[in-house]
Design a protein around this motif. Structure first.
Motif, PDB file in Angstrom:
ATOM      1  N   MET A  92      -9.011  24.717 -69.878  1.00 30.75           N
ATOM      2  CA  MET A  92      -8.650  25.717 -70.859  1.00 30.75           C
ATOM      3  C   MET A  92      -9.895  26.526 -71.198  1.00 30.75           C
ATOM      4  SD  MET A  92      -7.036  25.440 -74.659  1.00 30.75           S
ATOM      5  CE  MET A  92      -5.418  25.133 -74.031  1.00 30.75           C
ATOM      6  N   ILE A  93      -9.737  27.844 -71.189  1.00 28.46           N
ATOM      7  CA  ILE A  93     -10.842  28.741 -71.538  1.00 28.46           C
ATOM      8  C   ILE A  93     -10.976  28.763 -73.058  1.00 28.46           C
ATOM      9  CG2 ILE A  93     -11.671  31.117 -71.492  1.00 28.46           C
ATOM     10  CD1 ILE A  93     -10.071  31.478 -68.897  1.00 28.46           C
ATOM     11  N   ARG A 117     -10.783  28.019 -54.746  1.00 29.81           N
ATOM     12  CA  ARG A 117     -10.023  29.146 -55.276  1.00 29.81           C
ATOM     13  C   ARG A 117      -9.289  28.685 -56.531  1.00 29.81           C
ATOM     14  NH1 ARG A 117     -10.888  34.035 -53.633  1.00 29.81           N
ATOM     15  NH2 ARG A 117      -8.777  34.621 -54.107  1.00 29.81           N
ATOM     16  N   ILE A 118      -9.377  29.508 -57.592  1.00 30.45           N
ATOM     17  CA  ILE A 118      -8.699  29.199 -58.844  1.00 30.45           C
ATOM     18  C   ILE A 118      -7.762  30.341 -59.215  1.00 30.45           C
ATOM     19  CG2 ILE A 118     -10.521  27.701 -59.765  1.00 30.45           C
ATOM     20  CD1 ILE A 118     -11.383  30.170 -61.506  1.00 30.45           C
ATOM     21  N   GLN A 119      -6.860  30.043 -60.144  1.00 28.30           N
ATOM     22  CA  GLN A 119      -5.922  31.051 -60.630  1.00 28.30           C
ATOM     23  C   GLN A 119      -5.862  30.984 -62.150  1.00 28.30           C
ATOM     24  OE1 GLN A 119      -1.734  30.419 -59.709  1.00 28.30           O
ATOM     25  NE2 GLN A 119      -1.466  32.626 -59.506  1.00 28.30           N
ATOM     26  N   MET A 120      -5.841  32.161 -62.780  1.00 26.89           N
ATOM     27  CA  MET A 120      -5.645  32.257 -64.220  1.00 26.89           C
ATOM     28  C   MET A 120      -4.142  32.281 -64.458  1.00 26.89           C
ATOM     29  SD  MET A 120      -8.720  32.384 -65.199  1.00 26.89           S
ATOM     30  CE  MET A 120     -10.356  32.901 -64.783  1.00 26.89           C
ATOM     31  N   MET A 121      -3.629  31.345 -65.250  1.00 31.22           N
ATOM     32  CA  MET A 121      -2.180  31.199 -65.411  1.00 31.22           C
ATOM     33  C   MET A 121      -1.520  32.409 -66.079  1.00 31.22           C
ATOM     34  SD  MET A 121      -1.154  27.997 -64.308  1.00 31.22           S
ATOM     35  CE  MET A 121       0.278  27.563 -65.231  1.00 31.22           C
ATOM     36  N   SER A 122      -2.175  33.036 -67.060  1.00 27.16           N
ATOM     37  CA  SER A 122      -1.514  34.129 -67.789  1.00 27.16           C
ATOM     38  C   SER A 122      -1.438  35.413 -66.969  1.00 27.16           C
ATOM     39  CB  SER A 122      -2.209  34.399 -69.118  1.00 27.16           C
ATOM     40  OG  SER A 122      -3.482  34.968 -68.901  1.00 27.16           O
ATOM     41  N   VAL A 149      -6.909  27.654 -66.549  1.00 26.22           N
ATOM     42  CA  VAL A 149      -7.437  27.839 -65.203  1.00 26.22           C
ATOM     43  C   VAL A 149      -6.893  26.700 -64.362  1.00 26.22           C
ATOM     44  CG1 VAL A 149      -9.526  27.916 -63.796  1.00 26.22           C
ATOM     45  CG2 VAL A 149      -9.546  28.886 -66.087  1.00 26.22           C
ATOM     46  N   THR A 150      -6.368  27.024 -63.181  1.00 27.46           N
ATOM     47  CA  THR A 150      -5.801  25.986 -62.324  1.00 27.46           C
ATOM     48  C   THR A 150      -6.254  26.184 -60.880  1.00 27.46           C
ATOM     49  OG1 THR A 150      -3.734  24.877 -61.683  1.00 27.46           O
ATOM     50  CG2 THR A 150      -3.649  27.260 -61.897  1.00 27.46           C
ATOM     51  N   ALA A 178       2.574  24.193 -65.776  1.00 29.09           N
ATOM     52  CA  ALA A 178       2.702  24.976 -67.008  1.00 29.09           C
ATOM     53  C   ALA A 178       1.327  25.164 -67.648  1.00 29.09           C
ATOM     54  CB  ALA A 178       3.632  24.270 -67.983  1.00 29.09           C
ATOM     55  N   SER A 179       1.192  26.219 -68.441  1.00 29.38           N
ATOM     56  CA  SER A 179      -0.052  26.466 -69.168  1.00 29.38           C
ATOM     57  C   SER A 179      -0.244  25.425 -70.255  1.00 29.38           C
ATOM     58  CB  SER A 179      -0.017  27.851 -69.820  1.00 29.38           C
ATOM     59  OG  SER A 179       0.014  28.847 -68.846  1.00 29.38           O
TER      60      SER A 179
END
Length: 180
Positions: free
Chosen positions: A1-2, A29-34, A81-82, A90-91
């Protein structure tokens, strides 16, 4: 969590995170959930007290991520961040977007300062999740921004920071309350 982000002129956005589940490693490689934006982790590490690169962060650890991103809107406080290869379903709960209650127009006294004001608001927004703005035009005042604040004190502090830190001379319209 940021939980925080800062802008570094040379490295881009430095994102501070707390790992709740799993591991983060450099070059993955990461992905921002929002926003669903994907990035490569260029550097990951801990602050002790100076930033120190590490081989990864595990559950319960707090550290920083550097992806080389220059757009401050891609690193929102409260975002999850995932891992792109094994994304979370889920976030993480706990954060909700702050809703501005007071709106005011901010216009540069000198019209040529419009890009400076835009960049300054963008950088302030990185550390202030409650700050929102959109471009606005006035026949009398020219180009500026309609900016949302949590209250009058938030408006005063933001305006003072813009004037002091970015050497801007500003005109602000009378504050109005949100009716939503």
């Amino acid at each position: 969590m940021i939980f925080d982000s800062v802008y570094d002129t040379y490295r881009g956005v430095v994102t501070y995170v707390r790992v709740v589940d799993g591991m983060l490693h450099p070059r993955e490689r990461i992905q921002m959930m929002s926003t669903r934006a994907t990035h490569e982790l260029l550097e990951i590490g801990v602050s002790s007290p100076e930033p120190t690169p590490s081989k990864g962060l595990g559950v319960g650890e707090v550290g920083y991520l550097i992806t080389g991103v220059k757009d401050v809107r891609l690193s929102k406080v409260g975002d999850t961040v995932t891992n792109l290869a094994k994304p979370a379903t889920a976030s993480l709960p706990g954060y909700a977007d702050a809703k501005p209650m007071v709106f005011s127009g901010l216009y540069p006294l000198d019209g040529t300062d419009y890009p400076v004001l835009r960049d300054a608001l963008e950088k302030l927004m990185l550390n202030d999740a409650a700050l929102v703005y959109e471009p606005e035009t006035s026949a009398a005042l020219g180009f500026g921004f309609r900016v949302g604040f949590l209250g009058l004190l938030h408006l005063e502090i933001t305006r003072e920071r813009l004037e002091r830190e970015y050497n801007l001379d500003l005109i602000s319209t009378a504050p109005t309350l949100s009716t939503r």
